[in-house]
Scaffold this motif. Structure first.
Motif, short mmCIF file in Angstrom:
data_model
loop_
_atom_site.label_atom_id
_atom_site.label_comp_id
_atom_site.label_asym_id
_atom_site.label_seq_id
_atom_site.Cartn_x
_atom_site.Cartn_y
_atom_site.Cartn_z
N ALA A 194 71.11 44.83 58.42
CA ALA A 194 70.53 46.00 59.08
C ALA A 194 71.49 46.63 60.10
CB ALA A 194 69.24 45.59 59.80
N THR B 33 69.42 46.17 54.59
CA THR B 33 68.07 45.62 54.72
C THR B 33 67.07 46.73 54.48
OG1 THR B 33 68.82 43.97 56.30
CG2 THR B 33 66.48 44.48 56.32
N VAL C 223 60.55 41.89 53.88
CA VAL C 223 61.94 42.24 54.12
C VAL C 223 62.77 41.91 52.88
CG1 VAL C 223 63.96 41.87 55.60
CG2 VAL C 223 61.65 41.78 56.58
N ALA D 206 68.91 39.16 57.60
CA ALA D 206 68.24 40.46 57.65
C ALA D 206 68.87 41.33 58.74
CB ALA D 206 66.75 40.28 57.91
N TYR E 232 58.58 42.24 58.69
CA TYR E 232 59.04 43.14 59.73
C TYR E 232 57.80 43.81 60.33
CZ TYR E 232 61.92 46.62 62.08
OH TYR E 232 62.54 47.39 63.03
N THR F 259 62.76 47.61 54.20
CA THR F 259 61.36 47.23 54.33
C THR F 259 60.48 48.18 53.54
OG1 THR F 259 61.14 48.48 56.38
CG2 THR F 259 61.67 46.13 56.58
N VAL G 68 66.80 42.69 50.93
CA VAL G 68 68.16 43.22 51.02
C VAL G 68 68.49 43.78 49.64
CG1 VAL G 68 70.61 42.65 51.24
CG2 VAL G 68 68.98 41.76 52.91
#
Length: 184
Positions: free
Chosen positions: A110, A59, A44, A106, A174, A61, A46
């Motif tokens: 998101a 956020t 994860v 996170a 994640y 992934t 940012v």
């Protein structure tokens, strides 16, 4: 090149494949892709940018290392995302690797409509004016080298120009639609 052989036994029988068993997904559908990638654990991050003197971030992934020399990475962002205009217009971006202690951060980055840079978010302007988050495992400031169209998204390719890998802790992951800690 040799002809493909039969799949290993662990694949089961393709002759008896039942499309209805695949989570109601049709071959090649967005649902199939989402179902498969829910099974894929991802780190994860940012991503942050500053546009018009205002910080923005989200956020991600989808962060990937592309090349060590030159030091390139990539990530994707939807063109409908609230952070897209800042990412689109910025020459430099921040990339932050989150630790397992940062699940709330996170989630904040998101969440649509959240005050991501409010009083509870530890951050400061860094090199090139990029917003840098505190308490992360590692961060990079990157210069954008390409924004490649990919459906309703853009693949952003950026070159690392500054950073710090010295944060403490374990990475946040994640998986299956949730933020998780790494288990040994």
């Amino acid at each position: 090149m040799t002809a493909p052989t039969a799949p290993p036994a662990s694949f089961g029988s393709f002759d008896s494949f039942d499309a209805d068993r695949s989570a109601g997904s049709l071959p090649g559908s967005p649902e199939l892709l989402r179902s498969v990638f829910r099974r894929h654990a991802a780190g994860v991050a940012v991503i942050t940018a500053a546009s018009g003197g205002r910080p923005a971030g989200f956020t991600a992934t989808s962060l990937n290392s592309v090349s060590a020399d030159p030091p390139l990475l990539s990530f994707t962002i939807g063109t409908g995302a609230s952070s897209w205009p800042a990412v689109r217009d910025s020459e430099y971006l921040g990339v932050h690797i989150l630790g397992e202690h940062q699940r709330e951060l996170a989630g904040l980055f998101a969440r649509s409509g959240a005050d991501r840079f409010g009083p509870d978010t530890e951050w400061a302007p860094g090199p090139q004016g990029v917003p840098l988050l505190g308490g992360v495992l590692a961060w990079l400031v990157c210069r954008v080298v390409a924004r490649v169209p990919a459906g309703a998204h853009r693949v952003v390719i950026a070159e690392a120009v500054a950073g710090d890998p010295a944060g403490e802790g374990r990475p946040l992951l994640y998986h299956q639609g949730r933020f998780n800690a790494l288990r040994d």
